[in-house]
Design a protein around this motif. Structure first.
Motif, PDB file in Angstrom:
ATOM      1  N   GLU A 155      -9.983  26.302  38.788  1.00  0.00           N
ATOM      2  CA  GLU A 155      -9.006  25.383  38.648  1.00  0.00           C
ATOM      3  C   GLU A 155      -8.194  24.780  39.645  1.00  0.00           C
ATOM      4  OE1 GLU A 155      -5.448  24.721  35.207  1.00  0.00           O
ATOM      5  OE2 GLU A 155      -7.284  26.116  34.851  1.00  0.00           O
ATOM      6  N   VAL A 156      -7.961  25.860  40.735  1.00  0.00           N
ATOM      7  CA  VAL A 156      -7.272  25.531  42.029  1.00  0.00           C
ATOM      8  C   VAL A 156      -8.153  24.619  42.638  1.00  0.00           C
ATOM      9  CG1 VAL A 156      -6.336  26.300  44.054  1.00  0.00           C
ATOM     10  CG2 VAL A 156      -5.987  27.601  41.971  1.00  0.00           C
ATOM     11  N   VAL A 157      -9.543  24.781  42.744  1.00  0.00           N
ATOM     12  CA  VAL A 157     -10.693  23.917  43.663  1.00  0.00           C
ATOM     13  C   VAL A 157     -10.608  22.775  42.798  1.00  0.00           C
ATOM     14  CG1 VAL A 157     -12.967  23.870  44.216  1.00  0.00           C
ATOM     15  CG2 VAL A 157     -11.778  25.982  44.415  1.00  0.00           C
ATOM     16  N   LYS A 158     -10.524  22.866  41.625  1.00  0.00           N
ATOM     17  CA  LYS A 158     -10.749  21.262  40.792  1.00  0.00           C
ATOM     18  C   LYS A 158      -9.623  20.576  41.155  1.00  0.00           C
ATOM     19  CE  LYS A 158      -9.256  21.244  36.881  1.00  0.00           C
ATOM     20  NZ  LYS A 158      -9.077  21.423  35.392  1.00  0.00           N
ATOM     21  N   GLU A 159      -8.344  20.994  41.265  1.00  0.00           N
ATOM     22  CA  GLU A 159      -6.990  20.276  41.520  1.00  0.00           C
ATOM     23  C   GLU A 159      -6.979  19.671  43.042  1.00  0.00           C
ATOM     24  OE1 GLU A 159      -4.569  19.502  39.378  1.00  0.00           O
ATOM     25  OE2 GLU A 159      -5.677  20.233  37.724  1.00  0.00           O
ATOM     26  N   ASP A 160      -7.485  20.886  43.805  1.00  0.00           N
ATOM     27  CA  ASP A 160      -7.462  20.632  45.200  1.00  0.00           C
ATOM     28  C   ASP A 160      -8.366  19.278  45.501  1.00  0.00           C
ATOM     29  OD1 ASP A 160      -5.460  22.135  45.940  1.00  0.00           O
ATOM     30  OD2 ASP A 160      -6.662  23.784  46.603  1.00  0.00           O
ATOM     31  N   LEU A 161      -9.584  19.450  44.840  1.00  0.00           N
ATOM     32  CA  LEU A 161     -10.747  18.319  45.095  1.00  0.00           C
ATOM     33  C   LEU A 161     -10.140  17.002  44.714  1.00  0.00           C
ATOM     34  CD1 LEU A 161     -13.630  18.103  45.828  1.00  0.00           C
ATOM     35  CD2 LEU A 161     -14.247  18.324  43.387  1.00  0.00           C
ATOM     36  N   ARG A 162      -9.454  16.861  43.353  1.00  0.00           N
ATOM     37  CA  ARG A 162      -8.830  15.623  42.945  1.00  0.00           C
ATOM     38  C   ARG A 162      -7.869  15.146  43.838  1.00  0.00           C
ATOM     39  NH1 ARG A 162      -4.263  14.382  39.917  1.00  0.00           N
ATOM     40  NH2 ARG A 162      -4.494  12.416  38.704  1.00  0.00           N
ATOM     41  N   LEU A 163      -7.035  16.306  44.583  1.00  0.00           N
ATOM     42  CA  LEU A 163      -6.141  15.551  45.575  1.00  0.00           C
ATOM     43  C   LEU A 163      -6.726  15.020  46.571  1.00  0.00           C
ATOM     44  CD1 LEU A 163      -3.229  15.360  46.541  1.00  0.00           C
ATOM     45  CD2 LEU A 163      -3.436  17.588  47.294  1.00  0.00           C
ATOM     46  N   ASN A 164      -7.543  15.839  47.181  1.00  0.00           N
ATOM     47  CA  ASN A 164      -8.273  15.369  48.522  1.00  0.00           C
ATOM     48  C   ASN A 164      -9.091  14.007  48.263  1.00  0.00           C
ATOM     49  OD1 ASN A 164      -7.182  17.753  49.636  1.00  0.00           O
ATOM     50  ND2 ASN A 164      -9.091  19.011  49.320  1.00  0.00           N
ATOM     51  N   ILE A 165      -9.755  13.969  47.252  1.00  0.00           N
ATOM     52  CA  ILE A 165     -10.432  12.765  47.015  1.00  0.00           C
ATOM     53  C   ILE A 165      -9.783  11.647  46.877  1.00  0.00           C
ATOM     54  CG2 ILE A 165     -12.188  11.857  45.457  1.00  0.00           C
ATOM     55  CD1 ILE A 165     -13.188  13.703  47.326  1.00  0.00           C
ATOM     56  N   THR A 166      -8.823  11.590  45.880  1.00  0.00           N
ATOM     57  CA  THR A 166      -7.788  10.866  45.855  1.00  0.00           C
ATOM     58  C   THR A 166      -7.009  10.221  46.974  1.00  0.00           C
ATOM     59  OG1 THR A 166      -7.347  11.473  43.587  1.00  0.00           O
ATOM     60  CG2 THR A 166      -5.781   9.761  44.319  1.00  0.00           C
ATOM     61  N   THR A 167      -6.533  11.114  47.811  1.00  0.00           N
ATOM     62  CA  THR A 167      -5.963  10.735  49.089  1.00  0.00           C
ATOM     63  C   THR A 167      -7.007  10.062  50.069  1.00  0.00           C
ATOM     64  OG1 THR A 167      -4.435  12.682  48.942  1.00  0.00           O
ATOM     65  CG2 THR A 167      -4.637  11.664  51.122  1.00  0.00           C
ATOM     66  N   ALA A 168      -8.158  10.644  50.135  1.00  0.00           N
ATOM     67  CA  ALA A 168      -9.136   9.861  51.148  1.00  0.00           C
ATOM     68  C   ALA A 168      -9.327   8.572  50.545  1.00  0.00           C
ATOM     69  CB  ALA A 168     -10.226  10.570  51.051  1.00  0.00           C
ATOM     70  N   TYR A 169      -9.575   8.446  49.114  1.00  0.00           N
ATOM     71  CA  TYR A 169      -9.622   6.897  48.743  1.00  0.00           C
ATOM     72  C   TYR A 169      -8.468   5.984  49.224  1.00  0.00           C
ATOM     73  CZ  TYR A 169     -11.291   3.276  45.499  1.00  0.00           C
ATOM     74  OH  TYR A 169     -11.690   2.319  44.864  1.00  0.00           O
ATOM     75  N   TYR A 170      -7.164   6.556  48.951  1.00  0.00           N
ATOM     76  CA  TYR A 170      -5.972   5.707  49.216  1.00  0.00           C
ATOM     77  C   TYR A 170      -6.036   5.763  50.874  1.00  0.00           C
ATOM     78  CZ  TYR A 170      -4.033   6.596  44.889  1.00  0.00           C
ATOM     79  OH  TYR A 170      -3.835   6.536  43.429  1.00  0.00           O
ATOM     80  N   ASP A 171      -6.550   6.420  51.763  1.00  0.00           N
ATOM     81  CA  ASP A 171      -6.740   5.997  53.162  1.00  0.00           C
ATOM     82  C   ASP A 171      -7.804   5.199  53.452  1.00  0.00           C
ATOM     83  OD1 ASP A 171      -4.936   8.200  53.718  1.00  0.00           O
ATOM     84  OD2 ASP A 171      -6.387   9.724  54.166  1.00  0.00           O
ATOM     85  N   LEU A 172      -8.830   5.054  52.547  1.00  0.00           N
ATOM     86  CA  LEU A 172     -10.029   3.908  52.821  1.00  0.00           C
ATOM     87  C   LEU A 172      -9.388   2.522  52.370  1.00  0.00           C
ATOM     88  CD1 LEU A 172     -12.751   2.845  53.088  1.00  0.00           C
ATOM     89  CD2 LEU A 172     -13.386   3.792  51.039  1.00  0.00           C
ATOM     90  N   GLN A 173      -8.461   2.634  51.069  1.00  0.00           N
ATOM     91  CA  GLN A 173      -7.830   1.507  50.942  1.00  0.00           C
ATOM     92  C   GLN A 173      -6.944   0.961  52.048  1.00  0.00           C
ATOM     93  OE1 GLN A 173      -6.012   2.519  47.159  1.00  0.00           O
ATOM     94  NE2 GLN A 173      -7.236   1.060  45.904  1.00  0.00           N
ATOM     95  N   GLN A 174      -6.012   1.697  52.545  1.00  0.00           N
ATOM     96  CA  GLN A 174      -5.466   1.337  53.596  1.00  0.00           C
ATOM     97  C   GLN A 174      -6.044   0.765  54.765  1.00  0.00           C
ATOM     98  OE1 GLN A 174      -2.479   4.383  54.724  1.00  0.00           O
ATOM     99  NE2 GLN A 174      -1.133   3.046  56.231  1.00  0.00           N
ATOM    100  N   SER A 175      -7.193   1.324  55.255  1.00  0.00           N
ATOM    101  CA  SER A 175      -7.834   0.920  56.253  1.00  0.00           C
ATOM    102  C   SER A 175      -8.257  -0.454  55.997  1.00  0.00           C
ATOM    103  CB  SER A 175      -9.006   1.913  56.691  1.00  0.00           C
ATOM    104  OG  SER A 175     -10.031   2.183  55.567  1.00  0.00           O
ATOM    105  N   ASP A 176      -8.812  -0.588  54.853  1.00  0.00           N
ATOM    106  CA  ASP A 176      -9.490  -2.061  54.256  1.00  0.00           C
ATOM    107  C   ASP A 176      -8.113  -2.882  54.364  1.00  0.00           C
ATOM    108  OD1 ASP A 176     -11.750  -0.824  53.730  1.00  0.00           O
ATOM    109  OD2 ASP A 176     -11.523  -0.715  51.643  1.00  0.00           O
ATOM    110  N   GLN A 177      -7.077  -2.716  53.835  1.00  0.00           N
ATOM    111  CA  GLN A 177      -5.940  -3.509  53.909  1.00  0.00           C
ATOM    112  C   GLN A 177      -5.538  -3.973  55.567  1.00  0.00           C
ATOM    113  OE1 GLN A 177      -4.586  -5.157  51.586  1.00  0.00           O
ATOM    114  NE2 GLN A 177      -6.225  -4.700  50.236  1.00  0.00           N
TER     115      GLN A 177
END
Length: 582
Positions: free
Chosen positions: A270-292
């Motif tokens: 469960e910890v790995v699952k929650e950390d994975l969701r956080l890391n992927i979502t944060t990386a996706y927002y980083d990609l959105q920021q770089s696109d903008q």
């Protein structure tokens, strides 16, 4: 204070400006244009907008329309934390940021979020990313062979860019994550260890067979061989059944320790699952920021090109200076360099997300979701803390580890006491070279066996004490984890409130910067302004747009971070078997 069902005259105060606030008649003559260009913005407002009252400090816009407020007051928070398990959705789209409620530092009520959506589409804002099952193309899944290594350039060459949404990225990570696969494998390993310990409650049955052949020549009286020989072929079979009647608590302690080990590993999944969701979502927002940032840099380069073209035209017409042209060329070169850096950061963000998703070689990613406010956090800080204490798997892990150490200490102490077992054995010895005779033996036996370790130099006592100290250490780690969770929740809650205010401020600044740039170009085109005013206004617009993108994505990052700090959101349920979700 607004009450539902009552009418109000809406009065708005602030510095927000949009392009719709000013309307210029296309039939104005040159003299009127020059007069407007030389005037201050407040004077232009008074001439073009009869309903605008201005002063040196503030701008007040009075709207005569009365709005009937519907009975949509936010419901009171639930009295218990268990009932607070939903996040209010953001409202529907509006035309401008002015229609949003003012920022507030109190996140305990479902405030109206600003309707901001950056990119080509700006219809509405969505809530949280859809985390339901999402179809993912097979070519986005990692190779089934973990030992695969590319050996030719074609396999590592980037074949193209695949746009994906946040929901698709989360689904891909669920399937491709090697860290999650390792956690599930370790969980399976601990489950097999539990089965091994539970097998001690069952009897053991053992079969042992030996086949022995001997051929001996015996020497005579004076040392010479007299020709006599003994040839034997013996087949020996033993069947033994054994069962532990009494183990002084050793068997049950080992089983309980194995059960706690399984539970701890389930929580780790469960910890790995929650950390994975956080890391992927944060990386996706980083990609959105770089696109903008790339989009903003491209717009800035385009504006710099327009400024350079105007400077060249004015220089050729004899009304501009070479200094203005050189200044515009320098600004264009700097903006092109910023665009190059933004493109580099965009490529890095794409590769970082692809690496986190464990994509096959040769695939690149881009974000298909627009940049928008991801949702709201409705609970106050106190309820958020209590919910985090209840939902966080890390706290439950420390309690499970504490119980595991206690059971292992119990098992160590059980080794000092008697172990009683019952057994039954059947043995058959068959001499195969002859017919059945006195050398063939068949025996049956049964009995009790007592094992008691009387003295081993204090080793057992030391081992039990070692496990007891480990249990105390788990209690200390529980307290440290609890304090770390509190700090994490408080930090992300403060970040969420600050980012919410920054969205309002940055959106206002963007509108103001756009209007300032429009007026600067108007004044420059009329010959009453200078090139540096245009360049400065353009720079401020770029900064305001970057600040707006940063504010929105910082808010989204803080939102997903506080969801991680609470964990198991929005179900509010610490899963008894997280592995079933995979």
């Amino acid at each position: 204070t607004q009450q539902p069902g009552q009418a109000y005259a809406v009065e708005w105060s602030g510095n927000v400006r949009s392009e719709d606030d000013y309307t210029i008649d296309t039939e104005l003559n040159v003299g009127e244009v020059l007069e407007l260009a030389q005037a201050e913005p407040s004077e232009i407002n008074s001439e073009l907008e009869p309903d605008v009252e201005t002063d040196s400090e503030n701008i007040n816009v009075e709207i005569d329309t009365e709005i009937e407020l519907e009975d949509t007051a936010p419901a009171a928070l639930p009295s218990t934390v268990e009932e607070s398990n939903t996040v209010p959705n953001a409202p529907g789209s509006t035309d401008s940021i002015e229609s949003s409620s003012p920022p507030t530092s109190d996140l305990s009520s479902p405030d109206v979020l600003p309707d901001i959506r950056l990119g080509e589409d700006s219809d509405s804002i969505n809530g949280e990313a859809n985390t339901d099952f999402t179809e993912v193309p097979d070519y986005l899944l990692s190779p089934s062979n973990p030992l695969f290594v590319p050996v030719n350039p074609e396999t590592v060459e980037t074949a193209g860019t695949q746009p994906i949404s946040l929901a698709e990225a989360l689904e891909i990570s669920r399937r491709n994550s090697r860290e999650l696969q390792s956690a599930l494998q370790q969980l399976e390993q601990s489950q097999e260890g539990l089965r091994q310990q539970r097998a001690a409650y069952l009897p053991t049955l053992q079969l042992q067979s030996t086949l022995t052949h001997s051929d001996d020549d015996l020497p005579g009286e004076f040392g010479d061989f007299d020709g006599s020989a003994t040839v034997d072929t013996v087949f020996n079979t033993v069947i033994r059944a054994e069962y532990d009647l009494f183990t002084s608590g050793l068997r049950s302690a080992n089983v309980r320790a194995a059960e706690e080990s399984v539970r701890s590993q389930e929580l780790q999944v469960e910890v790995v699952k929650e950390d994975l969701r956080l890391n992927i979502t944060t990386a996706y927002y980083d990609l959105q920021q770089s696109d903008q940032l790339v989009r903003i840099a491209e717009d800035t380069v385009e504006q710099s090109q327009i400024s350079l073209r105007d400077a060249l035209a004015r220089e050729q017409a004899g009304v501009g200076t070479r200094f203005d042209r050189l200044q515009a060329e320098v600004d264009l070169a700097n903006d092109e360099q910023q665009l190059s850096n933004a493109l580099r950061d965009q490529s890095i963000a794409r590769r970082q997300l692809a690496d986190l998703l464990s994509l096959p070689p040769g695939l690149d990613l881009s974000a298909s979701d627009p940049v928008e406010v991801a949702g709201a956090w409705a609970m106050p800080l106190e309820d958020t803390l209590l919910l985090a204490y209840r939902n966080r798997a890390e706290l439950e892990q420390q309690l499970s580890q504490r119980e595991l150490e206690k059971q292992q200490a119990r098992a160590q102490r059980a080794n000092r006491w008697p172990q009683l077992s019952i057994f039954a054995q059947a043995q058959s010895v068959d001499l195969l070279d002859v017919t059945r005779g006195p050398n063939d033996v068949e025996t049956l036996s049964a009995g009790l066996q007592l094992d008691w370790l009387l003295y081993n130099g204090g080793s057992t006592r030391a081992g039990a004490r070692q496990e007891a100290i480990a249990a105390e250490l788990a209690e200390t780690q529980f307290a440290d984890t609890r304090e770390a969770i509190r700090f994490e929740v408080e930090q992300q809650y403060l970040n969420l409130g600050a980012s919410f205010k920054n969205i309002q401020t940055a959106s206002s600044a963007v509108d103001l910067a756009k209007e300032a740039l429009r007026l600067a170009r108007l004044r420059f085109g009329a010959g009453v302004g200078i090139q540096s005013d245009v360049l400065e206004a353009q720079t401020r617009l770029t900064e305001a747009e970057v600040n707006l993108v940063t504010a929105i994505l910082d808010y989204n990052r803080a939102l997903v971070a506080i969801q991680r700090a609470v964990s198991n959101w929005p179900d509010n349920n610490l899963s008894a078997d997280p592995a079933r979700e995979f």
